[in-house]
Enzyme design. Structure first.
Site, short mmCIF file in Angstrom:
data_model
loop_
_atom_site.label_atom_id
_atom_site.label_comp_id
_atom_site.label_asym_id
_atom_site.label_seq_id
_atom_site.Cartn_x
_atom_site.Cartn_y
_atom_site.Cartn_z
N LYS A 48 0.85 -1.19 0.00
CA LYS A 48 0.00 0.00 0.00
C LYS A 48 0.89 1.24 0.00
O LYS A 48 1.71 1.43 0.91
CB LYS A 48 -0.90 0.02 1.24
CG LYS A 48 -2.11 0.93 1.10
CD LYS A 48 -3.10 0.37 0.08
CE LYS A 48 -4.46 1.03 0.19
NZ LYS A 48 -5.41 0.44 -0.78
N THR A 50 -3.96 -5.05 0.43
CA THR A 50 -3.33 -3.75 0.70
C THR A 50 -4.23 -2.88 1.58
O THR A 50 -3.74 -2.02 2.31
CB THR A 50 -2.98 -3.01 -0.60
OG1 THR A 50 -4.16 -2.69 -1.32
CG2 THR A 50 -2.07 -3.86 -1.47
N ASP A 51 -5.55 -3.10 1.51
CA ASP A 51 -6.45 -2.36 2.39
C ASP A 51 -6.19 -2.71 3.85
O ASP A 51 -6.26 -1.84 4.73
CB ASP A 51 -7.90 -2.67 2.02
CG ASP A 51 -8.89 -1.78 2.76
OD1 ASP A 51 -8.89 -0.57 2.50
OD2 ASP A 51 -9.63 -2.30 3.61
N PHE A 85 33.36 27.46 -10.77
CA PHE A 85 33.31 26.29 -11.64
C PHE A 85 34.09 26.62 -12.91
O PHE A 85 33.63 27.40 -13.75
CB PHE A 85 31.86 25.91 -12.00
CG PHE A 85 31.75 24.61 -12.75
CD1 PHE A 85 32.30 23.45 -12.23
CD2 PHE A 85 31.12 24.55 -13.98
CE1 PHE A 85 32.21 22.24 -12.92
CE2 PHE A 85 31.02 23.36 -14.68
CZ PHE A 85 31.57 22.20 -14.15
N ARG A 139 30.33 32.44 -8.15
CA ARG A 139 28.95 32.27 -8.58
C ARG A 139 28.06 31.99 -7.38
O ARG A 139 28.53 31.63 -6.29
CB ARG A 139 28.83 31.12 -9.58
CG ARG A 139 29.20 29.76 -8.98
CD ARG A 139 28.93 28.61 -9.93
NE ARG A 139 29.26 27.32 -9.31
CZ ARG A 139 28.92 26.14 -9.81
NH1 ARG A 139 28.25 26.07 -10.96
NH2 ARG A 139 29.26 25.01 -9.20
N GLN A 160 30.13 18.73 -7.09
CA GLN A 160 30.62 17.40 -6.72
C GLN A 160 31.49 17.46 -5.46
O GLN A 160 31.35 16.63 -4.55
CB GLN A 160 31.43 16.79 -7.87
CG GLN A 160 30.59 16.31 -9.04
CD GLN A 160 30.31 17.39 -10.08
OE1 GLN A 160 30.41 18.58 -9.79
NE2 GLN A 160 29.98 16.97 -11.28
N ASN A 183 21.33 21.36 -9.14
CA ASN A 183 21.98 22.66 -9.20
C ASN A 183 20.94 23.69 -9.63
O ASN A 183 20.52 23.71 -10.79
CB ASN A 183 23.15 22.63 -10.18
CG ASN A 183 24.06 23.83 -10.02
OD1 ASN A 183 23.68 24.84 -9.43
ND2 ASN A 183 25.27 23.74 -10.55
N HIS A 201 20.38 26.79 -10.89
CA HIS A 201 21.22 27.76 -11.57
C HIS A 201 20.70 29.19 -11.38
O HIS A 201 19.52 29.46 -11.57
CB HIS A 201 21.29 27.44 -13.06
CG HIS A 201 21.82 26.06 -13.36
ND1 HIS A 201 23.12 25.70 -13.11
CD2 HIS A 201 21.21 24.96 -13.88
CE1 HIS A 201 23.30 24.45 -13.47
NE2 HIS A 201 22.16 23.98 -13.93
#
Length: 288
Positions: free
Chosen positions: A12, A57-58, A155, A172, A215, A241, A243
């Site tokens: 579930k 599943t109930d 970078f 940056r 990284q 990322n 940007h």
């Protein structure tokens, strides 16, 4: 053509449960989304012979609600383990149970003791596994932890090909929304304290690392979590990322001194990786 049944599981998904604990000092609330997945001797059901091994599943959904009422929900890891152990021990055909919980935090609003405000997009997560032989594993985590550095990130020196248009950046904005999971060496008490240390380590490493790449930041964050948490053996991180690009305001005769940015929500870079303690046991399916 000969075919055989491969690995399978069922359960579930996304049972949303809110548990309110009422006390003289005020109320507490736990708001959780619970997923259950069971596997074992299910061949007869898949091959149309019998459903005798299949717990509906109930029923799994109802178990979540019943356990929330009977046992309460304190640390979500303990609740997940309790459910996983129950399904394995109560169902002969079930050899493995996986229970995931995502918790949406609420904070009390001062003055009433019964009013709450949601804490934005960040959530707590965990996955608990329990096997027929009694083996249990727990992975804790979080999602949606938004972090941003306005400087201290660069970078450059990256690979270049005929399709490269990105200019090197000596400084940056670095922003991300962290999804992190950390694996415990064994089940234990104190999951809440462990989570606070891990979260604090993630934030501190992000803020304190002069980043030459996302990284590098990922590794620093995982390394810090393991340094602060001897009970942990592995950290996995997913860092989109987010940007931030400087807006060109020269058409309007305005100089942009690294102050106004456009945020691009997609496409985005996605940096993912794991940091492990040397000699840590194999994860297997623990992060699944």
């Amino acid at each position: 053509m000969a075919v055989v049944l491969g690995p399978n599981r069922y359960g579930k998904a996304e049972t949303r449960v809110v548990r309110v604990t009422r006390g003289p000092g005020g109320h507490r609330i736990k708001d959780c989304n619970v997923g259950v997945a069971l596997s074992g001797d299910m061949d007869d059901a898949h091959l149309g012979r019998s459903n005798a091994a299949v717990l509906p599943t109930d029923s799994q959904k109802n178990t979540v609600y019943a356990f929330a009422a009977r046992h309460g929900i304190e640390q979500i890891e303990d609740f997940a383990l309790l459910l996983a152990r129950h399904f394995v021990e109560s169902q002969r055909a079930v050899h493995h149970a996986r229970v995931s919980v995502e918790e949406y935090p609420w904070e009390p609003v001062a003055g009433g003791g019964h009013s709450f405000a949601g804490r934005g997009g960040e959530s707590r997560t965990c996955v608990a596994h329990h096997d027929r032989d009694g083996t249990a594993t727990v992975v804790s985590g979080l999602a949606g932890l938004v972090l941003l550095n306005t400087t201290g990130s660069e970078f450059r020196g990256f690979a270049v090909d005929e399709y490269t248009t990105l200019a090197p950046a000596a400084d940056r904005v670095l922003a991300t929304a962290v999804t992190a999971m950390w694996r415990h060496t064994k089940t234990h008490s104190g999951y809440g304290e462990s989570r606070e240390r891990a979260r604090g380590g993630l934030v501190a490493a992000f803020a304190g690392t002069h980043s030459r790449s996302l990284q590098q930041t990922l590794y620093a964050m995982g390394e810090r979590v393991l340094a602060d948490g001897p009970e942990l053996c592995e950290v996995r991180l997913s860092l989109p990322n987010r940007h931030h690009f400087l807006v060109d305001l020269t058409p309007f005769g305005i100089r942009n001194d690294d102050e106004v940015y456009q945020v691009a929500d997609r496409p985005y870079g996605l940096i993912e990786g794991a940091v492990l303690r040397a000699g840590a046991p194999a994860a297997g399916f623990a992060f699944d």
